[in-house]
Enzyme design. Structure first.
Site, PDB file in Angstrom:
ATOM      1  N   GLY A 265       0.829  -1.199   0.000  1.00  0.00           N
ATOM      2  CA  GLY A 265       0.000   0.000   0.000  1.00  0.00           C
ATOM      3  C   GLY A 265       0.862   1.247   0.000  1.00  0.00           C
ATOM      4  O   GLY A 265       2.090   1.179   0.075  1.00  0.00           O
TER       5      GLY A 265
ATOM      6  N   CYS B 226       5.586  -5.476   1.912  1.00  0.00           N
ATOM      7  CA  CYS B 226       5.761  -4.043   1.699  1.00  0.00           C
ATOM      8  C   CYS B 226       5.129  -3.222   2.824  1.00  0.00           C
ATOM      9  O   CYS B 226       5.604  -3.270   3.953  1.00  0.00           O
ATOM     10  CB  CYS B 226       5.237  -3.658   0.318  1.00  0.00           C
ATOM     11  SG  CYS B 226       5.937  -2.104  -0.292  1.00  0.00           S
TER      12      CYS B 226
ATOM     13  N   GLY C 289       8.957   3.932   0.023  1.00  0.00           N
ATOM     14  CA  GLY C 289       9.683   5.132   0.431  1.00  0.00           C
ATOM     15  C   GLY C 289       9.963   5.179   1.917  1.00  0.00           C
ATOM     16  O   GLY C 289      10.630   6.099   2.402  1.00  0.00           O
TER      17      GLY C 289
ATOM     18  N   HIS D 121       8.591  -7.265  -3.218  1.00  0.00           N
ATOM     19  CA  HIS D 121       7.384  -7.799  -3.857  1.00  0.00           C
ATOM     20  C   HIS D 121       7.640  -9.159  -4.499  1.00  0.00           C
ATOM     21  O   HIS D 121       8.087  -9.240  -5.643  1.00  0.00           O
ATOM     22  CB  HIS D 121       6.878  -6.821  -4.921  1.00  0.00           C
ATOM     23  CG  HIS D 121       6.168  -5.644  -4.352  1.00  0.00           C
ATOM     24  ND1 HIS D 121       4.795  -5.569  -4.262  1.00  0.00           N
ATOM     25  CD2 HIS D 121       6.638  -4.491  -3.817  1.00  0.00           C
ATOM     26  CE1 HIS D 121       4.449  -4.421  -3.704  1.00  0.00           C
ATOM     27  NE2 HIS D 121       5.554  -3.744  -3.428  1.00  0.00           N
TER      28      HIS D 121
ATOM     29  N   GLU E 181       5.509 -11.170  -5.685  1.00  0.00           N
ATOM     30  CA  GLU E 181       4.613 -11.454  -6.813  1.00  0.00           C
ATOM     31  C   GLU E 181       5.215 -11.021  -8.140  1.00  0.00           C
ATOM     32  O   GLU E 181       4.730 -11.411  -9.203  1.00  0.00           O
ATOM     33  CB  GLU E 181       3.257 -10.781  -6.596  1.00  0.00           C
ATOM     34  CG  GLU E 181       3.154  -9.331  -7.009  1.00  0.00           C
ATOM     35  CD  GLU E 181       3.861  -8.383  -6.058  1.00  0.00           C
ATOM     36  OE1 GLU E 181       3.970  -7.196  -6.393  1.00  0.00           O
ATOM     37  OE2 GLU E 181       4.299  -8.831  -4.989  1.00  0.00           O
TER      38      GLU E 181
END
Length: 365
Positions: free
Chosen positions: A232, A259, A303, A343, A345
């Protein structure tokens, strides 16, 4: 049409506008991926951001419905060196320009993206404005300075789904596991990429997606075998309602976070997070698995990061970034709980980390 990128420190970068004719503010960041600009545009984690691509030619593969990562893109603006308005890929059903116009995203081409990227690396990510048309650049700088930025802002509310739903579509490039009984997973949507849901299905899970503001009691009422914490956008510390509910699940059910989900899990366990100077965004980030010594090339977009010296004793760091030694993974020493910053995926990106979905399923066993 003329266009401008204006930074809060007064820097101005002129270019040629494409996409939506308007003005957008956001945090300026860069992504080093050579492919996957469509996935980047539709990744909800980019909410509130203006993305600069370091790959010099963008738009040549067009846009197709198979590679979107959300129903509606949330990126605020898009900056490229050379914009290609005539796609030639056989899968393309439209052009990048048409896509940006349809979703009211401002694009800017003919920009010295190397200069922009070097400036961000030296000065850090900062607030910016992207404008198409003739504008007073001093006014654009003032707009950038007055924009809210990302620190302390809850962007999860803007990207999460509004009601629960089932997801059954597998990932098209993974062999699908078809067990007699699929473990039930509740995926907490903080900005869920669709390919994460596809990978969960391909690895044999029965997936139900729930909104970010769902309570722990409501999650457990669905009788899942495990809980997934999604990626997100924005500052994890601003999503206090999710942190409080995640804390209630520790030790009660297997948990896997990616994440932002990784950051929220750390905060729920008593750790802290911080904003990185310019973040990690690209498909070539080297990560070392401390247990095996193997190095994974990973896709990343964040970030903020977890402060390793803030983690309580019950959390063990399992992965580190080889570029800056930041925390890329952790696990709970007592309970079936783990997470990674990157990530697995891999959309778009390398498939080195696909094993983590298998690890999640084995943990339920």
């Amino acid at each position: 049409m003329h266009g401008y990128l204006a930074l809060e420190d007064g820097r101005i970068y002129p270019g040629v506008a494409f996409g939506h004719e308007g003005v957008r503010d956001g945090e300026i960041v860069f992504n080093t991926s050579m492919t996957g600009y469509q996935e980047i545009l539709t990744d909800p984690s980019y909410a509130g951001q203006i993305v600069t691509m370091t790959c010099p030619l963008i738009g040549n593969t067009g846009i197709n419905p198979e590679d979107v990562e959300s129903m509606t893109p949330h990126v605020r603006g898009f900056i490229v060196r050379e914009f290609c308005g005539t796609p030639s890929n056989w899968r393309a059903t439209g052009s990048l320009d048409e896509f940006l116009k349809r979703h009211e995203i401002v694009g800017l081409g003919e920009v010295d993206t190397r200069a922009v990227t070097r400036h961000i690396r030296e000065q850090g990510a900062m607030k910016a404005v992207l404008a198409a048309g003739d504008w007073d650049t001093r006014e654009l700088v003032r707009r950038a300075q007055d924009s809210p930025g990302l620190v302390g802002v809850d962007l999860v509310r803007t990207v999460s789904c509004k009601s629960p739903y089932r997801w059954a579509e597998p990932c098209p490039w993974l062999p699908e596991s078809k067990p007699e009984q699929r473990p039930k997973v509740v995926a907490w949507d903080f900005g869920l990429k669709l390919n994460i849901a596809r990978c969960l299905v391909s690895h044999g899970f029965d997936v139900t997606v729930v909104p970010a503001q769902t309570t722990a009691d409501d999650v457990l009422a669905l009788r899942p075998d495990g809980v997934f914490l999604s990626n997100g956008p924005g500052d994890p510390a601003a999503v206090g309602y999710a942190i409080a509910e995640i804390r209630k699940l520790i030790g009660r059910i297997p948990v896997f976070g990616i994440c932002l989900g990784h950051q929220l899990l750390a905060l729920a366990c008593g750790g802290t997070t911080r904003k990185l100077k310019f973040g990690h965004r690209g498909a070539n980030q080297p990560v070392k698995h401390l247990t095996t010594g193997r190095v994974e090339i990973t896709s990343q977009n964040h970030g903020f990061c977890v402060n390793d010296d803030s983690l309580p004793d019950e959390l063990e760091v399992t992965h580190v970034n080889l570029n800056d030694r930041t925390v890329e993974g952790m696990r709970h020493r007592k309970h079936p709980v783990f997470s990674v910053q990157y990530h697995p995926e891999s959309s778009a990106g390398p498939h080195d980390s696909d094993y983590l979905f298998t690890q999640f399923r084995e943990m339920m066993g």
